[in-house]
Design an enzyme around this catalytic site. Structure first.
Site, PDB file in Angstrom:
ATOM      1  N   MET A  30       0.843  -1.205   0.000  1.00  0.00           N
ATOM      2  CA  MET A  30       0.000   0.000   0.000  1.00  0.00           C
ATOM      3  C   MET A  30       0.876   1.253   0.000  1.00  0.00           C
ATOM      4  O   MET A  30       0.396   2.352   0.300  1.00  0.00           O
ATOM      5  CB  MET A  30      -0.943  -0.001   1.198  1.00  0.00           C
ATOM      6  CG  MET A  30      -1.904  -1.191   1.173  1.00  0.00           C
ATOM      7  SD  MET A  30      -3.425  -0.918   2.081  1.00  0.00           S
ATOM      8  CE  MET A  30      -2.791  -0.599   3.707  1.00  0.00           C
ATOM      9  N   HIS A  37       9.268  -3.274   3.429  1.00  0.00           N
ATOM     10  CA  HIS A  37       8.798  -3.537   2.056  1.00  0.00           C
ATOM     11  C   HIS A  37       9.975  -3.871   1.137  1.00  0.00           C
ATOM     12  O   HIS A  37       9.877  -4.737   0.271  1.00  0.00           O
ATOM     13  CB  HIS A  37       8.109  -2.298   1.474  1.00  0.00           C
ATOM     14  CG  HIS A  37       6.878  -1.847   2.208  1.00  0.00           C
ATOM     15  ND1 HIS A  37       6.822  -0.667   2.903  1.00  0.00           N
ATOM     16  CD2 HIS A  37       5.655  -2.410   2.320  1.00  0.00           C
ATOM     17  CE1 HIS A  37       5.619  -0.507   3.418  1.00  0.00           C
ATOM     18  NE2 HIS A  37       4.885  -1.553   3.095  1.00  0.00           N
TER      19      HIS A  37
HETATM   20  P1  AMP Z   1       1.477  -2.870   3.523  1.00  0.00           P
HETATM   21  O1  AMP Z   1       1.999  -1.825   2.591  1.00  0.00           O
HETATM   22  O2  AMP Z   1       1.460  -2.468   4.942  1.00  0.00           O
HETATM   23  O3  AMP Z   1       0.185  -3.473   3.026  1.00  0.00           O
HETATM   24  O4  AMP Z   1       2.525  -4.056   3.453  1.00  0.00           O
HETATM   25  C1  AMP Z   1       2.911  -4.641   2.240  1.00  0.00           C
HETATM   26  C2  AMP Z   1       3.743  -5.850   2.512  1.00  0.00           C
HETATM   27  O5  AMP Z   1       4.899  -5.491   3.261  1.00  0.00           O
HETATM   28  C3  AMP Z   1       2.998  -6.910   3.335  1.00  0.00           C
HETATM   29  O6  AMP Z   1       3.322  -8.193   2.837  1.00  0.00           O
HETATM   30  C4  AMP Z   1       3.553  -6.686   4.707  1.00  0.00           C
HETATM   31  O7  AMP Z   1       3.496  -7.841   5.532  1.00  0.00           O
HETATM   32  C5  AMP Z   1       4.985  -6.324   4.400  1.00  0.00           C
HETATM   33  N1  AMP Z   1       5.590  -5.605   5.523  1.00  0.00           N
HETATM   34  C6  AMP Z   1       5.116  -4.508   6.154  1.00  0.00           C
HETATM   35  N2  AMP Z   1       5.920  -4.161   7.175  1.00  0.00           N
HETATM   36  C7  AMP Z   1       6.926  -5.072   7.200  1.00  0.00           C
HETATM   37  C8  AMP Z   1       8.073  -5.267   8.038  1.00  0.00           C
HETATM   38  N3  AMP Z   1       8.353  -4.466   9.066  1.00  0.00           N
HETATM   39  N4  AMP Z   1       8.881  -6.322   7.769  1.00  0.00           N
HETATM   40  C9  AMP Z   1       8.615  -7.153   6.730  1.00  0.00           C
HETATM   41  N5  AMP Z   1       7.550  -7.018   5.906  1.00  0.00           N
HETATM   42  C10 AMP Z   1       6.719  -5.992   6.144  1.00  0.00           C
END
Ligand code: AMP
Length: 280
Positions: A30, A37
């Protein structure tokens, strides 16, 4: 890095990669990118010829009381970070392109995996997640998709969807990336004031304390949960939402904790909800 803004163009670009026999790894996000990410991109690069990242703030996974409108949107910075880290194709569709009819009539239901924990705190959240991920999988047709352990219940729901609905996609889950003091990186951390940032640290501390007690031999989930709860409750100025030892595939609570089970937790600090987890 090539940027693509429409589904039609994405299908076209993917078809030409396929014509060259290139494999595709996909990292859905997102946006408001951080190192968490970007490590998913590293993982994606290891396993495929081309890395596709999507940035789409999915309205379907936010309830009306949540932070959809104020969710950080930093597309220019994100594009620079993605390009630098080696993303080949950045997909930034509009809401109208993804959901010409809002909301869609047919959605993907997470079943029992989405019932408790995040599913209880955020009703319909996982339906929104699975529906958009299913749509993105159909558009991008990746060989592999990479998700973060940070959202462990989401990863479990996606693995179950892929298994139960026969998506021809391999799912990789990469470890949680943390700040040096232990706070799990999250796009939502930028909402926190310095004082809230300090309070928020207790969530990872509580999970690490549960892990330490497990390493020392404690196997009763109730005893491990009590250790974490006490720490969360001792800190004023935040609301603990849940903290539990669970099976990482089914997301049901366990009574006796085994290696590979998970502790999942969530707190609210001010207006911000934060989640984290550890694997025992
Ligand atoms: P989001 O943009 O929050 O929807 O996250 C996108 C992807 O990044 C998802 O697969 C999350 O699990 C991963 N993600 C977010 N924060 C972290 C983090 N601190 N460590 C590893 N992966 C992450």
């Amino acid at each position: 890095m090539k940027s693509v803004g429409t589904i039609d163009e994405m299908r076209h670009v993917i078809a030409s990669a396929r014509a060259k026999d290139q494999s595709i790894a996909f990292v859905p996000t997102m946006g408001a990118l951080h190192e968490g990410h970007l490590t998913l991109v590293d993982e994606a690069k290891r396993v495929a010829d081309k890395v596709v990242m999507s940035i789409f703030v999915n309205p379907l996974q936010f309830s009306p009381s949540e932070d959809f409108a104020r969710y950080p949107r930093t597309l220019e910075e994100d594009a620079a970070l993605a390009a630098k880290r080696g993303v080949d194709l950045l997909f930034t569709p509009t809401k109208e392109d993804i959901y010409p009819e809002y909301a869609p009539v047919v959605m993907v239901h997470p079943g029992s995996i989405g019932k408790e924990w995040e599913g209880a705190v955020r009703p319909h959240h996982f339906e929104g997640v699975l529906t958009v991920v299913a749509k993105l999988f159909h558009i991008v047709t990746p060989d592999v998709a990479v998700f973060g352990q940070k959202d462990l219940q989401q990863a479990a729901a996606i693995k179950a969807m892929v298994r139960d609905l026969n998506f021809p996609v391999g799912i990789l889950v990469a470890p949680t990336v943390r700040e040096p003091d232990g706070l799990a990186m999250s796009s939502r951390n930028r909402y926190l004031s310095p004082k809230e940032r300090q309070l928020a640290l207790i969530l990872s501390k509580a999970l690490f304390a549960m892990h330490d007690a497990f390493v020392k031999g404690e196997r009763r989930a109730s005893a491990l949960e009590a250790i974490g709860w006490r720490m969360l409750e001792r800190v004023g100025g935040l609301t603990p939402l849940y903290l539990a030892a669970v099976n990482p595939d089914t997301f049901t609570r366990v009574n006796t904790v085994r290696h590979g089970d998970a502790a999942v937790g969530a707190i609210r600090v001010g207006e911000t909800k934060l989640i984290d987890n550890i694997i025992f």
